[in-house]
Design a protein around this motif. Structure first.
Motif, short mmCIF file in Angstrom:
data_model
loop_
_atom_site.label_atom_id
_atom_site.label_comp_id
_atom_site.label_asym_id
_atom_site.label_seq_id
_atom_site.Cartn_x
_atom_site.Cartn_y
_atom_site.Cartn_z
N CYS A 123 -4.43 42.60 18.16
CA CYS A 123 -5.69 43.46 18.55
C CYS A 123 -5.98 44.26 17.25
CB CYS A 123 -5.55 44.54 19.46
SG CYS A 123 -5.90 43.61 21.19
N PRO A 124 -4.87 44.92 16.49
CA PRO A 124 -5.18 45.66 15.33
C PRO A 124 -5.63 44.99 13.91
CG PRO A 124 -2.99 46.20 16.03
CD PRO A 124 -3.46 45.03 16.84
N LEU A 125 -5.12 43.55 14.14
CA LEU A 125 -5.47 42.68 12.99
C LEU A 125 -7.08 42.36 13.10
CD1 LEU A 125 -2.25 40.20 12.80
CD2 LEU A 125 -2.93 42.23 11.14
N ILE A 126 -7.28 41.89 14.44
CA ILE A 126 -8.75 41.52 14.56
C ILE A 126 -9.60 42.72 14.66
CG2 ILE A 126 -10.39 40.73 16.33
CD1 ILE A 126 -8.12 39.08 17.63
N GLY A 127 -9.31 43.96 14.81
CA GLY A 127 -10.18 45.06 14.60
C GLY A 127 -10.24 45.18 13.20
N ALA A 128 -9.19 45.00 12.19
CA ALA A 128 -9.35 45.31 10.60
C ALA A 128 -10.35 44.03 10.19
CB ALA A 128 -7.88 45.37 10.29
N ASN A 175 -11.74 39.86 21.57
CA ASN A 175 -13.44 40.02 21.74
C ASN A 175 -13.43 41.60 22.49
OD1 ASN A 175 -11.99 38.91 24.33
ND2 ASN A 175 -14.12 38.83 24.99
N VAL A 176 -12.54 41.92 23.26
CA VAL A 176 -12.43 43.47 23.91
C VAL A 176 -12.39 44.45 22.86
CG1 VAL A 176 -11.70 44.80 25.71
CG2 VAL A 176 -11.64 42.19 26.06
N THR A 177 -11.49 44.24 21.87
CA THR A 177 -11.54 45.26 20.59
C THR A 177 -12.82 45.41 19.95
OG1 THR A 177 -8.92 44.76 20.60
CG2 THR A 177 -10.27 45.53 18.63
N ILE A 178 -13.39 44.07 19.68
CA ILE A 178 -14.80 44.12 19.07
C ILE A 178 -15.77 44.78 19.86
CG2 ILE A 178 -16.22 42.73 17.86
CD1 ILE A 178 -13.95 40.93 17.11
N LYS A 421 -10.55 49.09 13.01
CA LYS A 421 -9.00 49.33 13.28
C LYS A 421 -8.33 50.13 14.19
CE LYS A 421 -7.16 49.11 9.05
NZ LYS A 421 -6.54 49.35 7.79
N VAL A 422 -9.22 51.39 14.22
CA VAL A 422 -8.52 52.30 15.15
C VAL A 422 -8.82 51.95 16.78
CG1 VAL A 422 -9.41 54.56 16.09
CG2 VAL A 422 -9.24 54.40 13.68
N MET A 423 -9.66 51.27 16.82
CA MET A 423 -9.94 50.62 18.46
C MET A 423 -8.91 49.64 18.60
SD MET A 423 -12.29 52.66 19.32
CE MET A 423 -12.19 52.16 20.99
N GLY A 424 -8.59 48.65 17.48
CA GLY A 424 -7.53 47.72 17.38
C GLY A 424 -6.10 47.97 17.96
N PHE A 426 -5.60 51.18 19.11
CA PHE A 426 -5.61 51.90 20.33
C PHE A 426 -5.49 50.86 21.53
CE2 PHE A 426 -7.85 53.79 23.92
CZ PHE A 426 -7.20 55.19 23.99
N ARG A 427 -6.10 49.78 21.49
CA ARG A 427 -5.94 48.50 22.48
C ARG A 427 -4.27 47.84 22.17
NH1 ARG A 427 -9.22 47.24 26.10
NH2 ARG A 427 -8.25 45.49 26.43
N SER A 428 -3.93 48.03 21.06
CA SER A 428 -2.70 47.26 20.87
C SER A 428 -1.76 48.09 21.51
CB SER A 428 -2.26 47.11 19.62
OG SER A 428 -1.26 46.12 19.28
N LEU A 429 -1.83 49.47 21.54
CA LEU A 429 -0.68 50.31 22.24
C LEU A 429 -0.78 49.89 23.85
CD1 LEU A 429 -1.21 53.56 20.01
CD2 LEU A 429 0.61 52.30 20.40
N GLY A 430 -2.21 49.89 24.32
CA GLY A 430 -2.26 49.44 25.82
C GLY A 430 -1.63 48.09 25.96
N ALA A 431 -1.68 46.91 25.20
CA ALA A 431 -1.29 46.01 25.45
C ALA A 431 0.61 46.01 25.52
CB ALA A 431 -1.61 44.90 24.21
#
Length: 473
Positions: A123-128, A175-178, A421-424, A426-431
């Motif tokens: 997630c963070p990588l895709i967000g970046a 896709n959810v991160t994006i 990246k922030v949202m990625g 954030f979602r990575s922490l949830g995962a």
């Protein structure tokens, strides 16, 4: 006459240099209304895309027992045998009953944890990546990767290939991160909560309808057919192709080039921080110089989100154990229970969360956490179905409010070129929380019993509540 037209077409300036023509005022008002509209066309594109994607994603959930039975027939699959040996050891360690139902739940839990761990990594990588190249192309690439995973699922005649399909799907499920980054791009602080509520509504409807379709497939599938998961796999493939085409033709780029991060190399230099849980909690991959004032709030919200989902996902995972033990629920009754939860969540998100005034997200999230605490106690003590469903109603309210509100809160922080990246992160922490929460909660459940598991779990929600109350958003 031409001169008169020219005069009318050129905005006139006031003595202070500001444009003050009626045409300019109308244009400015229209622009502001467009920005503040909670039903921006892009929001609807994101909503329908997520709904289609989640229908394809959730169709597999009721199929896990039949998949286990199918793969159990292949005695030579080394990966399946190795994992089932670990499941058996875990079951024996917790003194769980030796029956196929519990084995299937643990098997499904393993695959769910695997998927969440992969989300934690990607997630963070895709967000970046979306911060550098924009939202549209990475979104479509993710959908193509998910499509390939479903095609591989349709061809997976053994467990090893099936796990490979799940790995590819987990790594591409960005896709959810994006989507959350896109919502951030096209909304303002005044209406962002309403935009994020659409994401929650899509989740609710997806998890209502998808498993029902999967249950129909599961009921009609049989081992004698030779491939009990071919039809649902084809169904998922069809939906994903439709989703990818829909995005290609309907999704417009929402991150202008002048607002994008400049270098992918510099973005990926922080890969070590993106894969380290401690670094993730500190959001070390974010350029602190560009948003120094926001970092305290960002880190605080990340910790609250992680702790909430850690406690919540664990208790959510053991809910099927509880209803099976206390109420002898069948698979269909379990399905109806989750159908009730999904419908309640959709009503709360569509009728309550979406209508919350800007700036009330923190208060609403605190209400949601406060509702979950008595919900867990009621569910743990329930001996009759009306009491159980009273607890499930509060549980659904909390589930429907907390995550959308926390997502909205964190979307207000960070620079434009780092939103993805922030949202990625954030979602990575949830995962990560969803990957380890069920294991811990399951261990407590089978060690001390359901009441203490749910009672202690309810008390633990006071931790993220206190942390959130102290955050200045």
């Amino acid at each position: 006459m031409n001169g008169e037209l020219k005069k009318r077409s050129v905005p006139q300036s006031a003595p202070d240099g500001n444009l003050n023509t009626d045409d300019h005022k109308l244009s400015k008002d229209a622009s502001d209304k467009s920005k503040d509209s909670p039903t921006d066309p892009t929001v609807w594109v994101v909503f329908f895309s997520l709904l289609i994607d989640l229908l394809a994603f959730t169709v597999i959930l009721p199929l896990f027992p039949s998949l286990l039975e199918f793969y159990a027939s292949n005695k030579e699959d080394w990966l399946y045998n190795a994992i089932m040996q670990q499941v058996t050891s875990f079951r024996e360690l917790l003194a769980m009953p030796d029956n196929g139902r519990f084995n299937a739940v643990l098997f499904g839990g393993f695959l769910g944890s695997l998927f969440s761990l992969l989300q934690f990594l990607c997630c963070p990588l895709i967000g970046a990546v979306s911060d550098v190249f924009g939202r549209r192309i990475p979104m479509i690439v993710c959908m193509v990767g998910v499509l390939f995973s479903y095609i591989l699922w349709a061809c997976s005649w053994n467990f090893t290939i099936f796990v490979l399909a799940r790995i590819i799907g987990g790594l591409c499920k960005g896709n959810v991160t994006i989507c959350t980054a896109i919502i951030t791009d096209v909304t303002t602080t005044r209406n962002r909560g309403k935009g994020m509520a659409f994401v929650g509504i899509a989740y609710s409807f997806g998890f209502i309808i998808g498993p029902v379709i999967g249950a129909i497939f599961a009921k009609r599938s049989s081992l004698e057919s030779g491939n009990p998961y071919l039809l649902p796999a084809v169904f998922a493939i069809t939906l994903t192709v439709a989703d990818a085409l829909y995005l290609w033709f309907c999704l417009k780029e929402t991150l202008p080039e002048d607002k994008r991060a400049k270098s992918l190399v510099s973005e990926f230099k922080s890969a070590r921080q993106l894969l380290n849980p401690v670094s993730l909690l500190k959001f070390e991959a974010i350029d602190i110089r560009s948003c120094k004032e926001d970092m305290k709030a960002i880190r605080g919200l990340g910790l609250v989100y992680f702790l909430f989902l850690f406690f919540f996902s664990g208790l959510e995972f053991t809910l099927t154990f509880l209803t099976h033990k206390n109420f002898k629920y069948s698979s269909m009754q379990q399905g109806m229970m989750f159908f009730f939860i999904g419908i309640t969540m959709a009503l709360v998100q569509g009728g309550y969360v979406r209508r919350q005034h800007p700036g009330t997200e923190k208060k609403t999230a605190l209400k949601g956490m406060a509702a979950i605490m008595p919900a867990m106690v009621i569910i743990g003590l329930a001996k009759t179905k009306p009491i159980l469903y009273a607890g499930l109603t509060l549980f659904s309210f909390g589930s429907a409010t907390v995550v959308p509100c926390l997502t909205t809160l964190i979307s207000h922080h960070g620079n434009v070129d780092q939103k993805g990246k922030v949202m990625g992160i954030f979602r990575s922490l949830g995962a990560l929380a969803r990957a380890i929460g069920p294991i811990v909660s399951c261990t407590v459940y089978w060690s001390v019993g359901p009441f203490w598991c749910y009672f202690v779990g309810a008390l633990l929600f006071m931790i993220p509540m206190q942390l959130l109350a102290k955050i200045s958003t």
